[in-house]
Design a protein around this motif. Structure first.
Motif, PDB file in Angstrom:
ATOM      1  N   ALA A 274     -13.753 -50.060  -4.479  1.00  0.00           N
ATOM      2  CA  ALA A 274     -13.871 -49.814  -5.927  1.00  0.00           C
ATOM      3  C   ALA A 274     -15.527 -49.168  -6.048  1.00  0.00           C
ATOM      4  O   ALA A 274     -15.743 -48.368  -6.574  1.00  0.00           O
ATOM      5  CB  ALA A 274     -13.763 -50.978  -6.772  1.00  0.00           C
TER       6      ALA A 274
ATOM      7  N   THR B 125      -7.403 -51.312  -6.819  1.00  0.00           N
ATOM      8  CA  THR B 125      -8.104 -50.303  -7.820  1.00  0.00           C
ATOM      9  C   THR B 125      -7.161 -49.885  -8.892  1.00  0.00           C
ATOM     10  O   THR B 125      -7.576 -49.966  -9.978  1.00  0.00           O
ATOM     11  CB  THR B 125      -8.927 -49.271  -7.105  1.00  0.00           C
ATOM     12  OG1 THR B 125      -9.690 -49.917  -5.943  1.00  0.00           O
ATOM     13  CG2 THR B 125      -9.876 -48.607  -8.043  1.00  0.00           C
TER      14      THR B 125
ATOM     15  N   MET C  35      -8.003 -43.953  -4.304  1.00  0.00           N
ATOM     16  CA  MET C  35      -7.917 -45.332  -4.762  1.00  0.00           C
ATOM     17  C   MET C  35      -6.957 -45.875  -3.999  1.00  0.00           C
ATOM     18  O   MET C  35      -6.040 -45.312  -3.515  1.00  0.00           O
ATOM     19  CB  MET C  35      -8.014 -45.594  -6.052  1.00  0.00           C
ATOM     20  CG  MET C  35      -6.505 -45.097  -6.774  1.00  0.00           C
ATOM     21  SD  MET C  35      -6.543 -45.496  -8.130  1.00  0.00           S
ATOM     22  CE  MET C  35      -7.523 -44.440  -9.096  1.00  0.00           C
TER      23      MET C  35
END
Length: 289
Positions: free
Chosen positions: A230, A242, A238
């Protein structure tokens, strides 16, 4: 003197009732702090707003979520391999050290546990920024002419996660190596094997339970890692943790986030069961050979 029923007839081993009584607080904590909340969360994924598997269908049908899952598995595997490559020499050095040297090496491995993951991740953010020491060093020695993008990349996530999770790889390997009798190496030397061959054919196979245990521990931890991806990763790259946080906090889509948790839980369970069929759990933790 121990109370009747606490020991077996030989007076050395605790009875089954005693073991269950001692383990009761742990089992209660697991049930009320882990299993019960997880069961409630998973029930949301199939019961809200009505009984349905729609949220799991979204995960299966949308290629974006499949890419996030694949990226998470890829990063977790890469972090585990890098941790293994860096941890094995350290564990060997620790196992062969004595006195102040051993104390110093052990302190270096345990020192990260004295600081939070957030602090260590923030330190990497400072090192990898455009004006950080790494970019300044690259420019000073002439490798680059201007700052390069190191922060908010997949490479930054992999490097930082490897640093954070390395102790979880070192300790099981070290435990396995310490349990290998020194006579084995002497016997191999008497038979004419050199240090490299002794390590490859004797030490490494005997240390394999600790290696596998550390690898699985790091891999499963990396699958659900949140803070480091993050802070150091980009939205385009991601990981699953996340994505789950985004669905809960920004989109307020709790049923879909619960479905993602269900998929991640299924992956972790399958991997754990697959390895438990091959390796004994106590040996993976560096038990005796």
């Amino acid at each position: 003197m121990a109370a009747p029923g606490f020991l077996e007839a030989d007076g050395r081993n605790m009875s089954r009732a005693t073991v269950l009584m001692l383990m009761a607080p742990f089992f209660a904590l697991v049930i009320f702090a882990f299993l019960y909340p997880l069961a409630n969360l998973l029930s949301i994924s199939v019961l809200e707003p009505q009984p349905t598997l729609e949220h799991y269908q979204r995960v299966a049908e949308n290629p974006v979520y499949a890419r996030v899952l694949f990226r998470t598995l890829q990063i977790a595997l890469l972090v585990s391999l890098l941790s293994l490559a860096l941890s094995l020499p350290v564990a060997v050095l620790m196992a062969n050290s004595r006195g102040p040297k051993a104390i110093f090496l052990t302190a270096c491995i345990l020192l990260p546990f004295w600081s939070s993951v957030l602090v260590r991740t923030a330190a990497w953010a400072i090192l990898l920024q455009r004006n950080g020491i790494i970019n300044q060093t690259l420019q000073f020695i002439g490798i680059t002419d201007e700052p390069v993008r190191l922060l908010y990349t997949q490479g930054a996530v992999v490097v930082a996660m490897t640093h954070v999770l390395m102790p979880f790889m070192v300790l099981p390997i070290y435990g396995a190596l310490r349990n290998i009798p020194a006579d084995y190496s002497r016997a191999a030397a008497i038979c004419g094997a050199g240090p490299l061959r002794t390590f490859w054919e004797v030490t490494l196979p005997l240390a394999m339970p600790g290696i596998i245990g550390g690898f699985i521990l790091v891999f499963l931890t990396a699958l659900g890692y949140f803070i480091t991806p993050a802070l150091l990763g980009s939205p385009q790259e991601m990981m699953i943790a996340t994505l789950i946080s985004q669905q809960m906090r920004e989109n307020l889509d709790w049923p879909f986030a619960a479905a993602l948790v269900g998929v991640l839980t299924l992956i972790v369970t399958v991997i754990t069961l697959a390895f438990s069929k091959v390796f004994r759990f106590e040996r993976m933790l560096g038990g005796r050979v």
